[in-house]
Design a protein around this motif. Structure first.
Motif, mmCIF file in Angstrom:
data_model
loop_
_atom_site.group_PDB
_atom_site.id
_atom_site.type_symbol
_atom_site.label_atom_id
_atom_site.label_comp_id
_atom_site.label_asym_id
_atom_site.label_seq_id
_atom_site.Cartn_x
_atom_site.Cartn_y
_atom_site.Cartn_z
ATOM 1 N N LEU A 1 0.827 -1.205 0.000
ATOM 2 C CA LEU A 1 0.000 0.000 0.000
ATOM 3 C C LEU A 1 0.861 1.255 0.000
ATOM 4 C CD1 LEU A 1 -2.840 -0.995 2.502
ATOM 5 C CD2 LEU A 1 -3.054 -0.650 0.043
ATOM 6 N N ALA A 2 2.019 1.183 0.666
ATOM 7 C CA ALA A 2 2.907 2.345 0.717
ATOM 8 C C ALA A 2 3.539 2.645 -0.641
ATOM 9 C CB ALA A 2 4.006 2.118 1.751
ATOM 10 N N ALA A 3 3.477 1.656 -1.555
ATOM 11 C CA ALA A 3 4.079 1.836 -2.881
ATOM 12 C C ALA A 3 3.118 2.478 -3.876
ATOM 13 C CB ALA A 3 4.550 0.484 -3.411
ATOM 14 N N THR A 4 2.002 3.024 -3.387
ATOM 15 C CA THR A 4 0.999 3.595 -4.294
ATOM 16 C C THR A 4 1.338 5.020 -4.732
ATOM 17 O OG1 THR A 4 -0.308 4.205 -2.335
ATOM 18 C CG2 THR A 4 -0.888 2.157 -3.456
ATOM 19 N N GLY A 5 2.470 5.561 -4.286
ATOM 20 C CA GLY A 5 2.953 6.851 -4.780
ATOM 21 C C GLY A 5 2.070 8.023 -4.388
ATOM 22 N N GLY B 1 2.803 2.522 12.047
ATOM 23 C CA GLY B 1 3.133 3.925 12.281
ATOM 24 C C GLY B 1 4.458 4.338 11.654
ATOM 25 N N GLY B 2 5.495 3.515 11.861
ATOM 26 C CA GLY B 2 6.801 3.829 11.296
ATOM 27 C C GLY B 2 6.775 3.840 9.785
ATOM 28 N N LEU B 3 6.095 2.870 9.188
ATOM 29 C CA LEU B 3 5.973 2.801 7.731
ATOM 30 C C LEU B 3 5.238 4.027 7.196
ATOM 31 C CD1 LEU B 3 6.428 1.037 5.197
ATOM 32 C CD2 LEU B 3 4.186 0.006 5.640
ATOM 33 N N GLN B 4 4.190 4.446 7.896
ATOM 34 C CA GLN B 4 3.449 5.640 7.486
ATOM 35 C C GLN B 4 4.358 6.866 7.487
ATOM 36 O OE1 GLN B 4 0.275 5.905 6.478
ATOM 37 N NE2 GLN B 4 -1.052 4.459 7.544
ATOM 38 N N LYS B 5 5.153 7.018 8.529
ATOM 39 C CA LYS B 5 6.026 8.189 8.646
ATOM 40 C C LYS B 5 7.070 8.222 7.529
ATOM 41 C CE LYS B 5 9.568 10.273 11.591
ATOM 42 N NZ LYS B 5 10.351 10.158 12.842
ATOM 43 N N GLN C 1 8.978 10.585 2.301
ATOM 44 C CA GLN C 1 9.468 10.367 0.944
ATOM 45 C C GLN C 1 8.584 11.038 -0.100
ATOM 46 O OE1 GLN C 1 9.656 6.100 0.689
ATOM 47 N NE2 GLN C 1 11.703 5.982 1.622
ATOM 48 N N LEU C 2 7.278 11.107 0.188
ATOM 49 C CA LEU C 2 6.328 11.661 -0.779
ATOM 50 C C LEU C 2 6.016 13.129 -0.528
ATOM 51 C CD1 LEU C 2 3.808 8.663 -0.902
ATOM 52 C CD2 LEU C 2 5.550 9.240 -2.588
ATOM 53 N N GLY C 3 6.607 13.724 0.504
ATOM 54 C CA GLY C 3 6.341 15.113 0.814
ATOM 55 C C GLY C 3 5.028 15.352 1.531
ATOM 56 N N MET C 4 4.488 14.311 2.146
ATOM 57 C CA MET C 4 3.235 14.402 2.913
ATOM 58 C C MET C 4 3.584 14.650 4.375
ATOM 59 S SD MET C 4 0.405 11.336 3.330
ATOM 60 C CE MET C 4 -1.038 11.464 4.405
ATOM 61 N N ASP C 5 2.731 15.383 5.079
ATOM 62 C CA ASP C 5 2.941 15.626 6.497
ATOM 63 C C ASP C 5 2.928 14.280 7.232
ATOM 64 O OD1 ASP C 5 2.894 16.304 9.162
ATOM 65 O OD2 ASP C 5 1.263 17.754 8.995
ATOM 66 N N PRO C 6 4.029 13.872 7.867
ATOM 67 C CA PRO C 6 4.056 12.561 8.538
ATOM 68 C C PRO C 6 3.024 12.446 9.662
ATOM 69 C CG PRO C 6 6.009 13.858 9.092
ATOM 70 C CD PRO C 6 5.328 14.566 7.971
ATOM 71 N N ALA C 7 2.736 13.553 10.343
ATOM 72 C CA ALA C 7 1.727 13.513 11.402
ATOM 73 C C ALA C 7 0.351 13.203 10.823
ATOM 74 C CB ALA C 7 1.698 14.838 12.157
ATOM 75 N N LEU C 8 0.073 13.711 9.608
ATOM 76 C CA LEU C 8 -1.201 13.420 8.950
ATOM 77 C C LEU C 8 -1.289 11.944 8.595
ATOM 78 C CD1 LEU C 8 -3.866 14.141 7.602
ATOM 79 C CD2 LEU C 8 -2.575 14.865 5.571
ATOM 80 N N ALA C 9 -0.182 11.372 8.110
ATOM 81 C CA ALA C 9 -0.190 9.954 7.745
ATOM 82 C C ALA C 9 -0.434 9.072 8.963
ATOM 83 C CB ALA C 9 1.138 9.585 7.073
ATOM 84 N N ILE C 10 0.212 9.402 10.074
ATOM 85 C CA ILE C 10 0.027 8.611 11.291
ATOM 86 C C ILE C 10 -1.389 8.798 11.838
ATOM 87 C CG2 ILE C 10 0.811 8.310 13.665
ATOM 88 C CD1 ILE C 10 3.607 9.164 12.685
ATOM 89 N N ALA C 11 -1.890 10.018 11.777
ATOM 90 C CA ALA C 11 -3.266 10.277 12.216
ATOM 91 C C ALA C 11 -4.253 9.515 11.336
ATOM 92 C CB ALA C 11 -3.557 11.775 12.171
ATOM 93 N N ALA C 12 -3.977 9.470 10.025
ATOM 94 C CA ALA C 12 -4.846 8.737 9.107
ATOM 95 C C ALA C 12 -4.844 7.247 9.425
ATOM 96 C CB ALA C 12 -4.393 8.968 7.667
ATOM 97 N N ASN C 13 -3.699 6.736 9.858
ATOM 98 C CA ASN C 13 -3.622 5.333 10.267
ATOM 99 C C ASN C 13 -4.569 5.069 11.434
ATOM 100 O OD1 ASN C 13 -1.599 2.848 9.814
ATOM 101 N ND2 ASN C 13 -2.154 2.942 11.964
ATOM 102 N N SER C 14 -4.579 5.994 12.392
ATOM 103 C CA SER C 14 -5.443 5.841 13.561
ATOM 104 C C SER C 14 -6.913 6.039 13.203
ATOM 105 C CB SER C 14 -5.026 6.829 14.649
ATOM 106 O OG SER C 14 -5.610 6.502 15.885
ATOM 107 N N SER C 15 -7.195 7.064 12.399
ATOM 108 C CA SER C 15 -8.584 7.351 12.011
ATOM 109 C C SER C 15 -9.140 6.259 11.112
ATOM 110 C CB SER C 15 -8.658 8.700 11.300
ATOM 111 O OG SER C 15 -8.310 9.755 12.168
ATOM 112 N N GLY C 16 -8.315 5.770 10.176
ATOM 113 C CA GLY C 16 -8.764 4.671 9.340
ATOM 114 C C GLY C 16 -8.968 3.411 10.147
ATOM 115 N N GLY C 17 -8.133 3.239 11.158
ATOM 116 C CA GLY C 17 -8.240 2.057 11.994
ATOM 117 C C GLY C 17 -9.559 1.946 12.727
#
Length: 566
Positions: A450-454, A483-487, A492-508
């Motif tokens: 999933l992380a390879a979706t660019g 969490g680490g993979l999200q960060k 690498q993609l220029g996305m806010d890492p806090a948003l990615a980790i928050a999305a992991n929790s919210s999606g969860g």
């Protein structure tokens, strides 16, 4: 002993092909429940077997390590998860056996006879309070048992409580999911809390409306729209402010209390024009009157003191669970308190004596993870700090409150164990499957895919959290798993890492309602042990729909809605 290194692309070196194999146990479990409608313990046990075989035959995991990881997961499934459901159902059965639940039922009806509003009060608000204080299955077990006890169809009671439990999960157990992921990722907990607090309030408004629509359709839902808005908006506004300005510890508890108070007060001055009941309900009318509420047996008036007495087991439960959630008390219960408080120091000695963490034979530090470091594997046996122990203490106090003999108390406990035996097997097997998936590297394979979706990763980011909760049954575990993979991927993609980790929790949180552990807990709580397939079919489509909402919101927050972020 020899070590073994995880391999994440075991099928021809292809991540995509490896992911297709890694997803087989998940697809099998979906098929077993949704298509074949296997009993939960059969579906769970065979899914565990499939996962072990893939771990050994495809991922090359040594047989002994695969088996021991399954055993480690099964032990965790029994304690603390299974222990919570046993203690919760036991407490509920004590109130039924003592006759106090008849008064509890009538007291709820005295606030409103309308089934839609009862669901908002118990499934959404009270369930959220229990999620904030304890988590780990307690909110669904207790609120579902309450709904079933006051006349809801067991399947509806379980399904509605699973759906209602969506909004509060990310801040459950005094903010544990967010606090836990903050350490290994290095992202401050308040930063993650603020973003989650700008995503989940939308669900907090939507979910009450959504669950009522499921109960009675759109037209009947509009009849109680004012109450739905009071319940959802009061919860969402409090959730936003507490998560953004106080941190992740108290959003659920304070939001739930505000929602309960606001809705109860609102119903004192407003009631729907027509009362919605189920077809099986009796047609007698109960009203609020003077010093107390009518609606007891034979229509007698329920005085406030009698209602309080009947609710006292659950008030004691609430107090103990809240006490168990206080950080300093939690440290003492695990034997890790180092402060100067005399009482906590004494409790610390007991907690230390009842906390065990023996290494898992043949597994501890023998699996080398993606970072090249050995992975710890211990049996985490924290007997005193477990939420189930707090609930058991409430059951002991209930024995004296309800004047039950030790003989009746013990007999009821035995009956509870007998009724839940298959549910415990289900929970143990599916948690065992999660541990095998993690230890073998299957979970990481799926995450890396999933992380390879660019550039589409912001959309798929919440799916990682959803997948993690499905696998582990816990938003905390999902955050630690991905969490680490999200960060790393976000940076690498220029996305806010806090948003990615928050999305992991919210999606969860949207995966909680289809997690095998949650399904088993809910079924056991309402007496539907073995009916996991029916409940899974009920919740599955709703889980996917709510997940897509979080996916779209996260994607938009990286561009069009970036103004929503702190």
């Amino acid at each position: 002993m020899m070590t073994w290194s995880q391999i994440f692309s075991p099928v021809g070196g292809s991540l995509g092909l490896s992911a297709l194999v890694a997803v087989i146990p998940i697809l099998y479990f979906f098929w077993a429940l949704a298509v074949k409608r296997m009993k939960g313990h059969v579906a769970g046990s065979t899914t565990l077997l499939v996962a072990v075989l893939i771990a050994i035959l495809v991922y090359g995991m040594p047989v002994g390590m695969a088996v021991m990881s399954a055993i480690q997961g099964a032990v965790y499934g029994i304690l603390p998860i299974g222990w919570i459901i046993i203690a919760s159902v036991f407490l509920y059965k004590l109130t039924v056996k003592s006759g106090q639940f008849d008064i509890i039922r009538s007291s709820v009806v005295s606030i409103t006879e309308d089934r839609r509003l009862q669901a908002l009060l118990i499934a959404f608000s009270f369930g959220a309070f229990l999620e904030g204080a304890a988590g780990f299955g307690a909110p669904v077990a207790i609120s579902a048992a309450l709904l079933a006890g006051i006349g809801f169809h067991p399947l509806y009671a379980a399904g509605i409580c699973l759906l209602a439990n969506t909004a509060p999960v990310a801040f459950g157990a005094i903010g544990t999911p967010i606090i836990a992921v903050s350490g290994p990722t290095g992202i401050p907990a308040i930063d993650i809390s603020q973003i989650v607090g700008r995503q989940l309030p939308l669900l907090s408004i939507l979910v009450p409306f959504y669950l009522v629509v499921l109960m009675c359709g759109f037209r009947r839902t509009m009849e109680v729209l004012p109450a739905i808005l009071v319940s959802g908006i009061s919860f969402a506004v409090t959730q936003f402010f507490t998560s953004n300005y106080m941190g992740p510890e108290l959003p659920d508890i304070l939001s739930a209390l505000v929602s309960i108070v606001c809705l109860t007060l609102f119903l004192k001055v407003w009631q729907p024009r027509s009362i919605f009941r189920f077809e099986a309900d009796q047609t007698e009318t109960r009203t609020v009157g003077g010093a107390g509420a009518t609606g007891g047996k034979n229509g007698e008036t329920l005085l406030a003191g009698r209602v309080l007495y009947a609710w006292s087991p659950f008030l004691v439960l609430t107090a103990l669970i809240s006490l168990w959630g206080i950080p300093a008390v939690k440290l003492a219960l695990t034997g890790k308190y180092e402060g100067g408080n005399v009482l906590l120091s004494a409790l610390n000695s007991i907690g230390k004596a009842l906390t065990f963490a023996p290494p898992v034979p043949g597994l501890h530090r023998l699996v080398i993870g993606a970072n090249g470091k050995p992975i710890d594997a211990v049996f985490k046996l924290e007997l005193l700090v477990a939420a189930g122990t707090a609930i058991l203490f409430a059951a002991v106090i209930t024995k004296f409150i309800c004047r039950l003999s030790w003989r009746e108390w013990g007999k009821t406990f035995g009956e509870t164990l007998c009724e839940l035996r298959f549910a415990i097997v289900t929970i143990a097997s599916v948690v065992g499957f999660a541990y095998v998936a993690n230890a073998s590297g299957m979970s990481t394979t799926l995450g890396m895919t999933l992380a390879a979706t660019g550039i589409l990763f912001p959309f798929f980011s919440p799916i990682l959290g959803w997948l993690g909760v499905f696998l582990t049954g816990s938003d905390t575990s999902s955050n630690l798993l991905f969490g680490g993979l999200q960060k790393v991927t976000a940076i690498q993609l220029g996305m806010d890492p806090a948003l990615a980790i928050a999305a992991n929790s919210s999606g969860g949180v949207t995966g909680k309602m289809i997690s095998p552990q949650s399904i088993a807990v809910a079924c056991a709580a309402v007496g539907l042990a073995g009916k996991d397939a029916d409940l899974f079919r009920f919740t599955c489509r709703h889980s996917v729909l709510l997940l897509l909402i979080i996916c779209m919101l996260t994607y938009l927050q990286t561009n069009i809605l970036s103004w929503m972020l702190p």
